[in-house]
Scaffold this motif. Structure first.
Motif, short mmCIF file in Angstrom:
data_model
loop_
_atom_site.label_atom_id
_atom_site.label_comp_id
_atom_site.label_asym_id
_atom_site.label_seq_id
_atom_site.Cartn_x
_atom_site.Cartn_y
_atom_site.Cartn_z
N LEU A 199 0.88 -1.08 -0.04
CA LEU A 199 0.10 0.39 -0.39
C LEU A 199 1.16 1.03 -0.13
O LEU A 199 2.10 1.01 0.51
CB LEU A 199 -1.51 0.52 1.57
N GLU A 200 0.69 2.02 -0.66
CA GLU A 200 1.29 3.57 -0.92
C GLU A 200 0.78 4.59 -1.70
O GLU A 200 -0.42 4.75 -2.42
CB GLU A 200 2.59 3.08 -1.79
N PRO A 201 0.30 5.52 -0.73
CA PRO A 201 -0.27 6.76 -0.77
C PRO A 201 -0.06 7.89 -2.09
O PRO A 201 -1.15 8.03 -2.92
CB PRO A 201 -0.62 7.44 0.01
N VAL A 240 -0.46 -0.75 -4.53
CA VAL A 240 -1.84 -0.97 -4.38
C VAL A 240 -1.92 0.89 -4.14
O VAL A 240 -0.89 1.29 -2.89
CB VAL A 240 -3.25 -1.10 -3.90
N ASN A 241 -2.66 1.73 -4.90
CA ASN A 241 -2.14 3.42 -4.76
C ASN A 241 -3.87 3.55 -3.70
O ASN A 241 -4.45 4.09 -3.89
CB ASN A 241 -2.93 3.85 -5.70
N THR A 242 -3.26 3.37 -2.30
CA THR A 242 -3.81 4.18 -1.36
C THR A 242 -3.32 3.61 0.11
O THR A 242 -2.60 3.45 0.19
CB THR A 242 -5.40 2.76 -0.78
N THR A 243 -3.76 4.88 1.02
CA THR A 243 -3.44 4.95 2.49
C THR A 243 -3.66 3.10 3.43
O THR A 243 -4.78 2.51 2.56
CB THR A 243 -4.08 5.69 3.17
N PHE A 244 -3.20 3.37 4.65
CA PHE A 244 -3.70 2.14 4.88
C PHE A 244 -4.57 2.26 5.85
O PHE A 244 -6.03 1.32 5.94
CB PHE A 244 -2.70 1.62 6.09
N GLU A 245 -5.47 3.84 6.39
CA GLU A 245 -5.98 4.12 6.75
C GLU A 245 -7.93 3.46 5.66
O GLU A 245 -8.60 3.08 6.11
CB GLU A 245 -6.30 5.67 6.83
N GLU A 246 -7.31 3.49 4.68
CA GLU A 246 -8.88 4.27 3.44
C GLU A 246 -8.62 2.60 2.77
O GLU A 246 -9.28 1.80 2.02
CB GLU A 246 -8.29 4.27 2.00
N TRP A 247 -7.36 1.62 2.98
CA TRP A 247 -7.64 0.37 2.30
C TRP A 247 -8.70 -1.28 3.18
O TRP A 247 -9.22 -0.52 3.98
CB TRP A 247 -6.67 -0.47 2.84
N GLU A 248 -9.20 -1.49 1.99
CA GLU A 248 -9.88 -2.58 2.70
C GLU A 248 -9.56 -3.28 3.34
O GLU A 248 -9.04 -4.22 2.86
CB GLU A 248 -11.20 -3.08 2.10
N PRO A 295 -2.80 6.54 14.85
CA PRO A 295 -2.22 6.29 15.51
C PRO A 295 -3.95 4.97 16.56
O PRO A 295 -3.44 3.38 17.06
CB PRO A 295 -1.66 6.63 16.79
N GLU A 296 -4.68 5.63 15.94
CA GLU A 296 -5.57 4.85 16.66
C GLU A 296 -5.57 3.58 15.53
O GLU A 296 -7.32 2.61 15.64
CB GLU A 296 -6.88 5.87 16.46
N ILE A 297 -5.55 3.87 14.80
CA ILE A 297 -5.90 2.73 13.19
C ILE A 297 -4.43 1.73 13.87
O ILE A 297 -4.82 0.53 13.19
CB ILE A 297 -5.94 3.33 12.29
N ARG A 298 -3.44 1.76 13.61
CA ARG A 298 -1.88 1.82 12.83
C ARG A 298 -2.52 0.31 13.23
O ARG A 298 -1.79 -1.16 13.15
CB ARG A 298 -0.92 1.67 13.32
N TYR A 299 -2.08 -0.04 14.98
CA TYR A 299 -2.09 -1.27 16.20
C TYR A 299 -3.43 -2.08 15.39
O TYR A 299 -3.10 -3.66 15.16
CB TYR A 299 -1.44 -0.96 17.16
N LEU A 300 -4.52 -1.90 15.38
CA LEU A 300 -5.28 -2.55 15.50
C LEU A 300 -5.98 -3.00 14.11
O LEU A 300 -5.89 -4.53 13.98
CB LEU A 300 -6.87 -1.90 16.11
N LYS A 301 -5.82 -2.71 13.62
CA LYS A 301 -5.95 -2.66 12.00
C LYS A 301 -4.96 -4.13 11.29
O LYS A 301 -5.74 -4.59 10.71
CB LYS A 301 -5.86 -1.69 10.67
N ALA A 302 -3.73 -3.23 12.10
CA ALA A 302 -2.19 -4.65 11.12
C ALA A 302 -3.29 -5.83 12.15
O ALA A 302 -2.56 -6.42 11.69
CB ALA A 302 -0.72 -3.88 12.03
N ALA A 303 -3.48 -5.45 13.08
CA ALA A 303 -3.14 -6.73 14.02
C ALA A 303 -4.86 -7.74 13.15
O ALA A 303 -4.27 -9.13 13.30
CB ALA A 303 -4.04 -6.89 15.13
N ASN A 304 -5.57 -6.94 12.92
CA ASN A 304 -6.88 -7.51 12.74
C ASN A 304 -6.59 -8.40 10.83
O ASN A 304 -6.48 -9.45 10.42
CB ASN A 304 -8.00 -6.74 12.20
#
Length: 275
Positions: free
Chosen positions: A82-84, A105-113, A133-142
């Motif tokens: 993923l690269e914005p 994929v041209n997107t951010t981690f926040e916007e990535w499905e 910060p509110e996304i990075r750990y939770l979404k990476a773990a998921n």
């Protein structure tokens, strides 16, 4: 970490989402050309610690022009990157054209499905601090499979040799720039300790391992100034101020040092397992 956690947190918080997406766009070519590569010893070590199987699926966050991507692709892994930045995406696709198992994929981690529990490892190479910060750990773990691993790589240019620093210091003083040109290794190492502690404090990862490797890289004057142009403190300068500073640095280097010189670099990582 001059271009890492503390300064980048400020840029992340002060600029809009669209500005952050394009933060490195104008510096993408220089980033591709001049940023230090990740030593093979570091890549091999994180693969070993993260128990990455030969048929692994890896998710890379903020791949830039694919500097770390190619190091993992050389080992045969399938990678979704993923690269914005559109400019960085184009360079990554060019650099990784010979790797059919790499998708950019041209997107951010926040916007990535989110693709839940699909990946053996989530990798971020000098990029994790840009993610909310509110996304990075939770979404990476998921995104990770059960017992998968988070791999954070960091390449930190430290500073040129002492004699070169003395020459350049005078230029920074004359230019009266807000940029702090160098930070010592101890400062970077303290920042790295804080990053590692934040990974554990998130509550999503355990058994953190962190190691580092110091080495020297030889830069031409052109490439050294190109390297500086990829660091956020310099990107944030007004163009006229940045150009004036770089002209002064070039003159000082050409007059007093020669065509090339060495820079100390620090390559390090954090590896932690999903709880």
């Amino acid at each position: 970490m001059k271009d890492s956690e503390q300064s980048e947190n400020r840029y992340r918080d002060e600029y809009t989402s669209e500005q952050r997406k394009n933060w490195y766009s104008n510096a993408a070519d220089a980033y591709n050309r001049t940023r230090p590569r990740y030593p093979k010893e570091i890549i091999d070590r994180v693969v070993e610690l993260a128990q990455v199987p030969s048929d692994a699926n890896i998710l890379e966050l903020g791949c830039g022009p694919g500097i770390a991507t190619m190091a993992f692709a050389n080992l045969g892994f399938s990678i979704v990157c993923l690269e914005p930045s559109q400019e960085a995406c184009q360079l990554a696709r060019q650099n990784c054209a010979s790797y059919p198992n790499v998708e950019i994929v041209n997107t951010t981690f926040e916007e990535w499905e989110l693709e839940s529990e699909k990946f053996n490892a989530v990798v971020a190479a000098t990029s994790f601090h840009w993610i909310s910060p509110e996304i990075r750990y939770l979404k990476a773990a998921n995104a990770l499979k059960e017992n998968g691993f988070l791999i954070l790589l960091w390449n930190i240019p430290l500073q040129p040799q002492y004699e070169v620093c003395q020459i350049l210091h005078e230029v920074y003083q004359t230019q009266r720039t807000s940029v702090r040109p160098y930070e010592n290794r101890e400062t970077h190492e303290e920042d790295l300790r804080r990053i590692g502690q934040a990974v554990i404090d998130s509550g999503f990862f355990r058994d953190l391992v962190s190691e580092q490797l110091a080495y020297e890289v030889t830069y031409s004057i052109d490439d050294y100034l190109g390297l500086l142009s990829t660091l956020s403190a310099y990107i944030a300068l007004e163009p006229q101020k940045r150009n004036s500073l770089f002209a002064g640095l070039r003159t000082a280097l050409e007059s007093n040092w020669g065509r090339s010189f060495q820079i100390s670099c620090l390559s390090t990582f954090h590896v932690a397992q999903k709880i």
